[in-house]
Write a protein that holds these residues in place. Structure first.
Motif, PDB file in Angstrom:
ATOM      1  N   SER A   1     -41.013  30.293 -45.304  1.00  0.00           N
ATOM      2  CA  SER A   1     -40.684  30.405 -46.024  1.00  0.00           C
ATOM      3  C   SER A   1     -40.846  32.022 -45.974  1.00  0.00           C
ATOM      4  O   SER A   1     -41.959  32.782 -45.613  1.00  0.00           O
TER       5      SER A   1
ATOM      6  N   ARG B   1     -40.894  35.145 -48.450  1.00  0.00           N
ATOM      7  CA  ARG B   1     -41.805  35.823 -49.515  1.00  0.00           C
ATOM      8  C   ARG B   1     -40.998  37.233 -49.875  1.00  0.00           C
ATOM      9  O   ARG B   1     -41.751  37.767 -51.240  1.00  0.00           O
TER      10      ARG B   1
ATOM     11  N   GLY C   1     -43.322  24.977 -56.005  1.00  0.00           N
ATOM     12  CA  GLY C   1     -43.878  23.492 -56.542  1.00  0.00           C
ATOM     13  C   GLY C   1     -45.207  24.745 -57.838  1.00  0.00           C
ATOM     14  O   GLY C   1     -44.967  24.317 -58.773  1.00  0.00           O
TER      15      GLY C   1
ATOM     16  N   ARG D   1     -47.543  24.083 -36.885  1.00  0.00           N
ATOM     17  CA  ARG D   1     -47.321  22.997 -37.154  1.00  0.00           C
ATOM     18  C   ARG D   1     -48.633  21.680 -36.687  1.00  0.00           C
ATOM     19  O   ARG D   1     -48.969  22.277 -34.940  1.00  0.00           O
TER      20      ARG D   1
HETATM   21  C1  FMN Z   1     -42.315  21.328 -52.081  1.00  0.00           C
HETATM   22  C2  FMN Z   1     -42.829  22.658 -51.552  1.00  0.00           C
HETATM   23  C3  FMN Z   1     -43.119  23.343 -52.662  1.00  0.00           C
HETATM   24  C4  FMN Z   1     -43.999  24.265 -52.747  1.00  0.00           C
HETATM   25  N1  FMN Z   1     -44.508  25.727 -53.369  1.00  0.00           N
HETATM   26  C5  FMN Z   1     -44.863  26.455 -53.174  1.00  0.00           C
HETATM   27  C6  FMN Z   1     -45.217  28.105 -53.966  1.00  0.00           C
HETATM   28  O1  FMN Z   1     -45.448  27.562 -54.687  1.00  0.00           O
HETATM   29  N2  FMN Z   1     -45.501  28.829 -53.303  1.00  0.00           N
HETATM   30  C7  FMN Z   1     -45.082  30.200 -52.348  1.00  0.00           C
HETATM   31  O2  FMN Z   1     -45.236  30.548 -51.827  1.00  0.00           O
HETATM   32  N3  FMN Z   1     -45.289  29.379 -51.592  1.00  0.00           N
HETATM   33  C8  FMN Z   1     -44.633  27.185 -51.539  1.00  0.00           C
HETATM   34  N4  FMN Z   1     -44.471  26.714 -50.618  1.00  0.00           N
HETATM   35  C9  FMN Z   1     -44.296  26.811 -49.207  1.00  0.00           C
HETATM   36  C10 FMN Z   1     -45.511  26.303 -48.195  1.00  0.00           C
HETATM   37  O3  FMN Z   1     -46.144  26.942 -48.552  1.00  0.00           O
HETATM   38  C11 FMN Z   1     -44.960  27.065 -47.025  1.00  0.00           C
HETATM   39  O4  FMN Z   1     -43.404  25.759 -47.017  1.00  0.00           O
HETATM   40  C12 FMN Z   1     -45.258  25.883 -46.120  1.00  0.00           C
HETATM   41  O5  FMN Z   1     -46.293  26.522 -46.564  1.00  0.00           O
HETATM   42  C13 FMN Z   1     -44.721  26.049 -44.226  1.00  0.00           C
HETATM   43  O6  FMN Z   1     -44.434  26.962 -44.094  1.00  0.00           O
HETATM   44  P1  FMN Z   1     -42.631  27.087 -44.289  1.00  0.00           P
HETATM   45  O7  FMN Z   1     -42.397  27.040 -44.959  1.00  0.00           O
HETATM   46  O8  FMN Z   1     -42.587  28.406 -43.582  1.00  0.00           O
HETATM   47  O9  FMN Z   1     -42.947  25.824 -42.585  1.00  0.00           O
HETATM   48  C14 FMN Z   1     -43.776  25.170 -51.217  1.00  0.00           C
HETATM   49  C15 FMN Z   1     -42.998  24.247 -50.104  1.00  0.00           C
HETATM   50  C16 FMN Z   1     -42.303  22.553 -51.225  1.00  0.00           C
HETATM   51  C17 FMN Z   1     -42.261  22.480 -49.570  1.00  0.00           C
END
Ligand code: FMN
Length: 219
Positions: free
Chosen positions: A12, A14, A164, A207
């Motif tokens: 993710s 940002r 989300g 993880r």
């Molecule tokens: C369905 C879903 C909703 C998420 N919603 C948010 C969100 O609203 N804001 C945000 O900053 N990250 C959001 N995330 C990212 C998660 O925080 C992130 O996937 C998780 O911490 C794992 O990190 P990675 O994606 O870097 O592997 C969301 C991820 C998923 C799968």
């Protein structure tokens, strides 16, 4: 890039560069993600991708609206239990650590959280929607679509963040998004090129060990 590399590299993001990916590339990513499996091949996703003025108008509408929580908008069950509670806590702490924001600095944490409402500055904002009459299995299908989209983006040198966060904006954004009833926002996705200089993008989430959640027998 093969599928394993895309899986390993996706994370993710940002903070994004202002440069927008081409319409052709975004179209390709959205369309190929629809190769995702879905129960009965219902393909229960509906996708709205915005950039430029179209995105700015929706973000403006969002900033002027009062988002509403409803059953499906909740990101987690109430009173989250172990081991999920600790994982969520650790994730939040790791995120704010990248920005040197301590626990006590609630204002700074809220300010960071509010960047969700700007798609973290991504040049493309995607709303992945679902007919609200659908059940859990179709939400699972939409999850498969989301992961496929994010992997395709990664394989094409783009970065994403699933959000989300946007679920609670379904009603307030229905008109600006021209989202027909009875569709609801299932998830937003920020899409663009990663700003590799942004401290928040140094976050690499861990993880749980395989043994904690998997069992293999009879091999
Ligand atoms: C369905 C879903 C909703 C998420 N919603 C948010 C969100 O609203 N804001 C945000 O900053 N990250 C959001 N995330 C990212 C998660 O925080 C992130 O996937 C998780 O911490 C794992 O990190 P990675 O994606 O870097 O592997 C969301 C991820 C998923 C799968």
């Amino acid at each position: 890039m093969d599928i394993s590399q895309a899986l390993q590299q996706r994370r993710s993001v940002r903070a994004f560069l202002p440069q927008a990916p081409s319409a052709v590339l975004v179209h390709e990513i959205l369309e190929s993600a629809a190769c995702a499996a879905s129960g009965g091949n219902l393909q229960p996703w509906r996708v709205i991708a915005l950039t430029g003025d179209s995105l700015a108008q929706v973000l403006q509408a969002a900033s002027e609206s009062n988002p509403q929580e409803y059953a499906h908008s909740m990101s987690y069950p109430a009173n989250l239990w172990e081991p999920y509670r600790s994982r969520r806590f650790a994730n939040g702490e790791a995120l704010y650590r990248t920005l040197d924001i301590p626990r006590e600095d609630k204002a700074a944490r809220l300010q960071q959280l509010a960047k969700n409402a700007q798609f973290f500055g991504a040049p493309v904002g995607i709303f992945v929607c679902i007919d609200e009459r659908m059940g859990d299995p179709q939400w699972m299908d939409v999850g498969l679509y989301l992961q496929s989209l994010m992997l395709q983006a990664t394989a094409n040198g783009l970065a994403t963040c699933a959000q989300g966060f946007w679920r609670k904006y379904t009603e307030t954004l229905r008109e600006p998004l021209a989202l027909p009833q009875p569709y609801t926002i299932a998830c937003g996705v920020a899409l663009g090129y990663e700003d590799t200089t942004a401290p928040i993008n140094t976050l690499v989430s861990g993880r749980a060990p395989f043994e904690e959640w998997a069992t293999m027998r009879g091999f």
